[in-house]
Design an enzyme around this catalytic site. Sequence first.
Site, PDB file in Angstrom:
ATOM      1  N   TYR A  34      33.976  -0.019 -47.805  1.00 17.96           N
ATOM      2  CA  TYR A  34      33.032   1.078 -47.592  1.00 17.96           C
ATOM      3  C   TYR A  34      32.968   1.947 -48.854  1.00 17.96           C
ATOM      4  O   TYR A  34      31.894   2.271 -49.356  1.00 17.96           O
ATOM      5  CB  TYR A  34      33.477   1.909 -46.385  1.00 17.96           C
ATOM      6  CG  TYR A  34      32.530   3.041 -46.036  1.00 17.96           C
ATOM      7  CD1 TYR A  34      31.499   2.848 -45.108  1.00 17.96           C
ATOM      8  CD2 TYR A  34      32.655   4.298 -46.630  1.00 17.96           C
ATOM      9  CE1 TYR A  34      30.622   3.873 -44.793  1.00 17.96           C
ATOM     10  CE2 TYR A  34      31.779   5.331 -46.324  1.00 17.96           C
ATOM     11  CZ  TYR A  34      30.767   5.114 -45.401  1.00 17.96           C
ATOM     12  OH  TYR A  34      29.905   6.128 -45.095  1.00 17.96           O
ATOM     13  N   SER A  80      22.562  27.491 -20.455  1.00 21.51           N
ATOM     14  CA  SER A  80      23.972  27.175 -20.208  1.00 21.51           C
ATOM     15  C   SER A  80      24.098  26.706 -18.763  1.00 21.51           C
ATOM     16  O   SER A  80      23.131  26.735 -18.002  1.00 21.51           O
ATOM     17  CB  SER A  80      24.850  28.389 -20.472  1.00 21.51           C
ATOM     18  OG  SER A  80      24.457  29.418 -19.612  1.00 21.51           O
ATOM     19  N   LYS A 112      33.347  17.461 -20.101  1.00 19.54           N
ATOM     20  CA  LYS A 112      32.785  18.667 -20.713  1.00 19.54           C
ATOM     21  C   LYS A 112      33.550  18.920 -22.012  1.00 19.54           C
ATOM     22  O   LYS A 112      34.690  19.378 -21.994  1.00 19.54           O
ATOM     23  CB  LYS A 112      32.914  19.863 -19.775  1.00 19.54           C
ATOM     24  CG  LYS A 112      32.239  21.102 -20.312  1.00 19.54           C
ATOM     25  CD  LYS A 112      32.182  22.182 -19.246  1.00 19.54           C
ATOM     26  CE  LYS A 112      31.428  23.407 -19.727  1.00 19.54           C
ATOM     27  NZ  LYS A 112      31.978  24.015 -20.924  1.00 19.54           N
ATOM     28  N   ARG A 133      23.161  26.783 -30.816  1.00 21.79           N
ATOM     29  CA  ARG A 133      22.475  27.262 -29.628  1.00 21.79           C
ATOM     30  C   ARG A 133      22.017  28.715 -29.815  1.00 21.79           C
ATOM     31  O   ARG A 133      20.966  29.104 -29.325  1.00 21.79           O
ATOM     32  CB  ARG A 133      23.426  27.169 -28.434  1.00 21.79           C
ATOM     33  CG  ARG A 133      22.774  27.438 -27.129  1.00 21.79           C
ATOM     34  CD  ARG A 133      23.745  27.142 -25.999  1.00 21.79           C
ATOM     35  NE  ARG A 133      24.432  28.346 -25.604  1.00 21.79           N
ATOM     36  CZ  ARG A 133      24.085  29.087 -24.561  1.00 21.79           C
ATOM     37  NH1 ARG A 133      23.072  28.706 -23.811  1.00 21.79           N
ATOM     38  NH2 ARG A 133      24.737  30.168 -24.268  1.00 21.79           N
ATOM     39  N   CYS A 423      76.328  52.402 -20.172  1.00 19.23           N
ATOM     40  CA  CYS A 423      74.873  52.247 -20.193  1.00 19.23           C
ATOM     41  C   CYS A 423      74.356  51.913 -18.786  1.00 19.23           C
ATOM     42  O   CYS A 423      74.747  50.909 -18.186  1.00 19.23           O
ATOM     43  CB  CYS A 423      74.487  51.131 -21.157  1.00 19.23           C
ATOM     44  SG  CYS A 423      72.743  50.741 -21.106  1.00 19.23           S
TER      45      CYS A 423
END
Length: 663
Positions: A34, A80, A112, A133, A423
């Site tokens: 490549y 959306s 998703k 978007r 304490c």
Amino acid sequence: MEVKDRIEELRRLLEQYGYEYYVLDRPTVPDSEYDRLLRELTELEAENPEWITPDSPTQRVGAAPLDAFNKVTHDLPMLSLGNVFDEEEIREWVERIERSLGRSTTYVAELKFDGLAISLKYEEGRFVRGATRGDGTVGEDITQNLRTIKALPLRLRDAETVEVRGEAYMPKRSFEALNEEREANEEPLFANPRNAAAGSLRQLDSSITASRNLSLFAYGVGINTLAARSHSEAMKELSRLGFPVNQEMRTCETVEEILDFIHHWTTERPNLPYEIDGVVLKVDRYDDQEELGFTAKSPRFATAYKFPAEEVMTTVEDVDFSVGRTGKVTPRARFSPVVVAGSTVTYATLHNADFIKEKDIRLHDKVIIKKAGDVIPAVVSVVTSERSGTEAEIEFPERCPACSSELVRLEGEADIRCVSPECPAQLVEGMIHFVSRTAMNIDGLGEKVVRQLYDKGAIHTVADLYRLDREELLTYERMGETSVDKLLAAVDASKGNSLERLLFGLGIRLVGQKAAYLLAERFETMEGIAQATYDDILAIEGVGSKIADSVKQYFDHPEAQHLVADLAGLGLNQRFLGQKVDHANAPLAGKTIVLTGTLESLKRSEAGKRLQALGADVTGSVSKKTDILVAGEKAGSKLTKAETLGIEIWDETRLLSELAKYE
Ligand code: IVH
């Protein structure tokens, strides 16, 4: 062959090989081949610049930096999706659709992808414009940046004019490598792959984008110019045209099939090479989609099931310090409350100064938090890229937050301690330990009641628990006759406990359940232990010099001698009763455990101590006798050996969840 034809041939080959590598993930030629063709093409184009076109594979390296992104108005708004969060809401969504259509229909369930929504415009098969978007109506022209994504086809198989929508994302491995590199260069880290993808596409200098290894999936079309009759048909067509289309999509006829898909990906999610944050459900047929239409913001024919978030970003609002039973002062972060893996998290321990320094946590920092072992909230990392400059160092107090006496940091210890014997915080924590299940096991006397009794001045030492006054207790809040009588009976019953419980309850430093048992078993009475010499104690197998030292020191103290005498006078048993209950029933009794590698949230030595306190034998080397190997980061030969021997292996998360189960 004409140079121009060779250029075209090279482009075709490079497109084909690039497609196989980046879209199909099935390379057919070695990288070197490549690279060789790309070099040839670059050279030919350099000699013949008039033939360079924007869709040449050489144009993916980034172009001249922009001053700003142009705004673009989407031909069709980029809406959306609505959300559903659980099975019930999924069922309702399906019911609503089928009620509305008056019949059942076919759905497509897809992953998703957690990235950035993009729009890709092609004219006669050529990539002409890519956009974000934005607000759904107007986005930004990021064509130059998108061109650098190798999985994005610059030319399609057919001369289609089409607007494709999809998600640009950063694969998990690229994200990790990027953050590692940034850490090494002391650059701000990205919180997650989504932020990294967004940050990479927002670059005005596209050569930076080119260096970021982004990828994308096509998941839809804008205006339907493909003459597809359904979403699944459109996806097949996009795939044929050369777009990366995710192959995990499934056609579902019933809610059960949808739920199956969701369950499957809820568990398989960590094994994917990219992040997903849920599953998208779409009605397949376009005519059904049209009939269902849109609400103001989103289509009615599609929705997103969101996984409960596992790692979440929040802000460190404050850090407070608490004093434990041994005087150890522990910093604790308070966050803006967030839901992590299904429950709200507000606090997490920051362990000690070393932990804070290592993670470089500052006040007001944005941090990623997770639930370690799915239970204990923990800080994973600081999102340094979110720093505004107003973050402040976390200052350790110089005086005890409970009693104001000066704190000390002992040589070689990460912890800061209050060493005052008076304490109040230590006293209360000590008493809470004394009554706890693993020590004196006094039912009905939990942390809250101990605090209440202490605040009322009813108890100062554990001996006072055995002098509680019934009439007085009845005047306290939430203390009815029944609970007071139960409590007093439990206190009374605890007098009969075997010596090791009392000894453990005293909270002598380093004397865990196991050491307490061994001491009680060996010397049989409290008196015997108090009188034992250092060598006597050291002679016990399983008791080391540090424990022997600590025991001697404790009983040399007049206050301790007084307390022990007081307890005896109050009728507390101080003999070993020979019930091997504790030790034998300790949750990890009989287990030989080895720790190796670096643990993130605690020192190995501390982990060892806590495992011992649960009855485990913690040893240094892996052998056939080892039951469990706890392997932290960078575990080496011990891990390999344990794997060869088929020994059970716990990672840190597992360790923490096991500790949490029993402590
Ligand atoms: S279809 C009307 N399919 O999720 C919107 N969206 O609000 C149609 N997303 O940011 C979107 N994976 O970019 C669709 N397989 C998928 C998706 C997906 C991720 C994103 C999308 C948008 C959000 C939906």
